[in-house]
Design a protein around this motif. Structure first.
Motif, mmCIF file in Angstrom:
data_model
loop_
_atom_site.group_PDB
_atom_site.id
_atom_site.type_symbol
_atom_site.label_atom_id
_atom_site.label_comp_id
_atom_site.label_asym_id
_atom_site.label_seq_id
_atom_site.Cartn_x
_atom_site.Cartn_y
_atom_site.Cartn_z
ATOM 1 N N GLN A 93 -7.732 43.361 67.171
ATOM 2 C CA GLN A 93 -9.111 43.836 67.307
ATOM 3 C C GLN A 93 -9.435 44.680 66.101
ATOM 4 N N GLU A 94 -10.655 44.537 65.613
ATOM 5 C CA GLU A 94 -11.059 45.287 64.429
ATOM 6 C C GLU A 94 -12.216 46.222 64.741
ATOM 7 N N ALA A 95 -12.261 47.304 63.987
ATOM 8 C CA ALA A 95 -13.395 48.233 64.045
ATOM 9 C C ALA A 95 -13.619 48.771 62.650
ATOM 10 N N GLY A 97 -15.636 48.022 60.355
ATOM 11 C CA GLY A 97 -15.779 46.981 59.336
ATOM 12 C C GLY A 97 -14.459 46.390 58.875
ATOM 13 N N GLY A 98 -13.449 46.439 59.736
ATOM 14 C CA GLY A 98 -12.145 45.872 59.382
ATOM 15 C C GLY A 98 -11.167 46.903 58.851
ATOM 16 N N ALA A 99 -11.652 48.137 58.636
ATOM 17 C CA ALA A 99 -10.778 49.183 58.093
ATOM 18 C C ALA A 99 -9.833 49.724 59.166
ATOM 19 N N THR A 100 -10.145 49.474 60.424
ATOM 20 C CA THR A 100 -9.236 49.820 61.525
ATOM 21 C C THR A 100 -8.904 48.523 62.239
ATOM 22 N N ARG A 101 -7.627 48.312 62.458
ATOM 23 C CA ARG A 101 -7.217 47.034 63.022
ATOM 24 C C ARG A 101 -6.055 47.265 63.971
ATOM 25 N N LYS A 102 -6.269 46.927 65.226
ATOM 26 C CA LYS A 102 -5.212 47.110 66.231
ATOM 27 C C LYS A 102 -4.574 45.762 66.537
ATOM 28 N N THR A 103 -3.260 45.745 66.596
ATOM 29 C CA THR A 103 -2.544 44.502 66.916
ATOM 30 C C THR A 103 -1.718 44.703 68.173
ATOM 31 N N LEU A 104 -1.829 43.743 69.062
ATOM 32 C CA LEU A 104 -0.968 43.712 70.253
ATOM 33 C C LEU A 104 0.173 42.747 69.963
ATOM 34 N N ILE A 365 -12.276 50.138 70.044
ATOM 35 C CA ILE A 365 -11.283 49.085 70.327
ATOM 36 C C ILE A 365 -10.072 49.677 71.047
ATOM 37 N N ASP A 366 -10.266 50.850 71.651
ATOM 38 C CA ASP A 366 -9.159 51.520 72.331
ATOM 39 C C ASP A 366 -7.953 51.624 71.415
ATOM 40 N N GLY A 367 -8.237 51.851 70.136
ATOM 41 C CA GLY A 367 -7.143 51.948 69.179
ATOM 42 C C GLY A 367 -6.869 53.385 68.813
ATOM 43 N N ALA A 368 -7.539 54.305 69.484
ATOM 44 C CA ALA A 368 -7.403 55.712 69.112
ATOM 45 C C ALA A 368 -6.245 56.360 69.860
ATOM 46 N N CYS A 369 -5.892 57.542 69.405
ATOM 47 C CA CYS A 369 -4.766 58.284 69.963
ATOM 48 C C CYS A 369 -4.727 58.222 71.466
#
Ligand code: SAH
Length: 377
Positions: A93-95, A97-104, A365-369
């Motif tokens: 999942q990206e947020a 503009g693509g500068a944050t990217r979470k991978t499962l 994207i629920d990618g935060a702490c």
């Protein structure tokens, strides 16, 4: 249970029954000397292991077809011995503009973990997991809710960083080709509860290329709930990583609730171990403090926090990093009011404690702490 040095000797605890089959052995689990031994056992000269290390740690290549300096007939043999697939990306999942990217990631036994790449001007931080799940049960943390599945191996931890490095090297992250400059052990898990594997991963990250990733230890942050014996041990490793202590409350009454391991090692003991780390390593320690509305964000608690920290001196050994709470699904808690946060910062700074408020990337994207919770993904 663990008969290899690459796997922690701490007992594994399973909340769900899972086959306790260890992750396959990988190059990144081994020291350079151990890699050479494995190559020799396979009847190959030691320099083949070095070539493979260069592919993995310097070029981020894991596809045998790209290893053109290795004889074709050796590629699959070497790959089987030293570069098994450890993790498969099942979702990204990206947020921003693509500068944050979470991978499962799905690991060999089906366990799910997450990592997050965050690109900022001038640096790239990889937030990595060290355990599938977490046994620390902090009630405000999404990972803490599901319990611990298992420890990750050194190779599985390193692979998250290499995967990010590969994307950056291949210009697949907006902003042009780049490299991973920072790693934070702030994904899933309690790194100090998987000490040996985490230290192995740190060594692979700081070992010069091609033996490792050649990163600076100062760019690596190990974050802990405060497992005091391990914090003391870390201070004696002579690897100057940054230590972060997740304090979240300056008083034992509240911290017992927010960080349940506090009933084992108190605020005093945890802060003293953090201070000891700063004293021994001369590295400034970071105190993490999630700002939770009307729970831990009162002005008097800011004063108390400053007093606890200042009781160990004012030689710049510590700074406070406030994290606006990321509410997790079903949680009764939410982030502090902006005015309460400002007042909290003001009081800390008034008492001479350097304080920052963390920029929280990837919320949507629920990618935060504290939001990494693969089981629910
Ligand atoms: N087990 C390690 C790493 C966990 S995650 C530790 O506890 O330090 C990194 C940080 O995120 C910790 O400080 C953790 O307390 C914090 N955190 C967890 N859940 C959070 C949430 N919902 N909002 C804000 N911070 C959170």
């Amino acid at each position: 249970m663990a008969d290899s040095a690459s796997i922690t000797s701490l007992p594994l605890v399973f909340d769900e029954p899972r086959k306790a089959k260890r992750p396959p052995r990988h190059l990144a689990d081994l020291t350079p000397d151990e890699r050479a031994v494995v190559a020799k056992e396979a009847g190959l000269p030691g320099f083949r292991a070095k070539q493979l290390s260069r592919h993995y740690f310097a070029r981020f290549v894991d596809d045998p077809a790209e290893m053109t300096d290795l004889p074709v007939e050796l590629r699959s043999q070497l790959q089987a011995a030293l570069l098994p697939v450890l993790a498969t990306a099942v979702h990204t999942q990206e947020a921003d503009g693509g500068a944050t990217r979470k991978t499962l990631w799905k690991l060999h036994d089906g366990a799910l973990v997450e990592s997050v790449l965050m690109r900022y001007p001038g640096r790239v931080t990889m937030c990595v997991s060290s355990q599938a799940g977490c046994g620390m049960a902090c009630p405000f943390c999404a990972t803490g809710q599901a319990g611990l599945q298992r420890n990750m191996s050194t190779g599985e931890i390193v692979e998250q960083v290499v995967a990010g490095a590969r994307l950056l090297a291949r210009n697949q992250v907006p902003g042009g080709p780049g490299r991973v400059s920072n790693v934070v052990f702030m994904g899933m898990g309690e790194p100090m509860a998987n000490y040996n594997a985490v230290m192995g991963a740190v060594r692979r990250m700081v070992d010069p290329t091609p033996d490792g990733l050649g990163m600076s230890a100062r760019g690596i942050t190990v974050s802990t709930v405060g497992l005091v014996p391990r914090m003391l041990q870390l201070a004696d490793e002579h690897i100057p990583v940054t230590l972060a202590l997740s304090l979240h409350a300056p008083d034992d009454d509240l911290r017992n609730e927010l960080v349940p391991i506090n009933t084992r090692w108190s605020v005093r003991e945890a802060v003293e171990a953090a201070w000891n780390y700063a004293r021994v390593t001369r590295r400034r320690v970071s105190i993490e403090y999630a700002m939770i509305k009307d729970i831990n964000d009162q002005g008097w608690r800011a004063d108390m926090l400053a007093d606890v920290l200042r009781s160990y001196g004012d030689w710049g050994w510590v700074h406070v990093n406030l994290i606006p709470l990321n509410p997790t699904p079903g949680s009764k808690w939410t982030a502090s009011r902006p005015e309460d946060e400002r007042e909290f910062v003001r009081r800390l700074i008034d008492k001479g404690v350097p304080t920052t408020v963390r920029d929280t990337r990837g919320r949507e994207i629920d990618g935060a702490c504290g939001q990494l919770a693969a089981g629910q993904a």
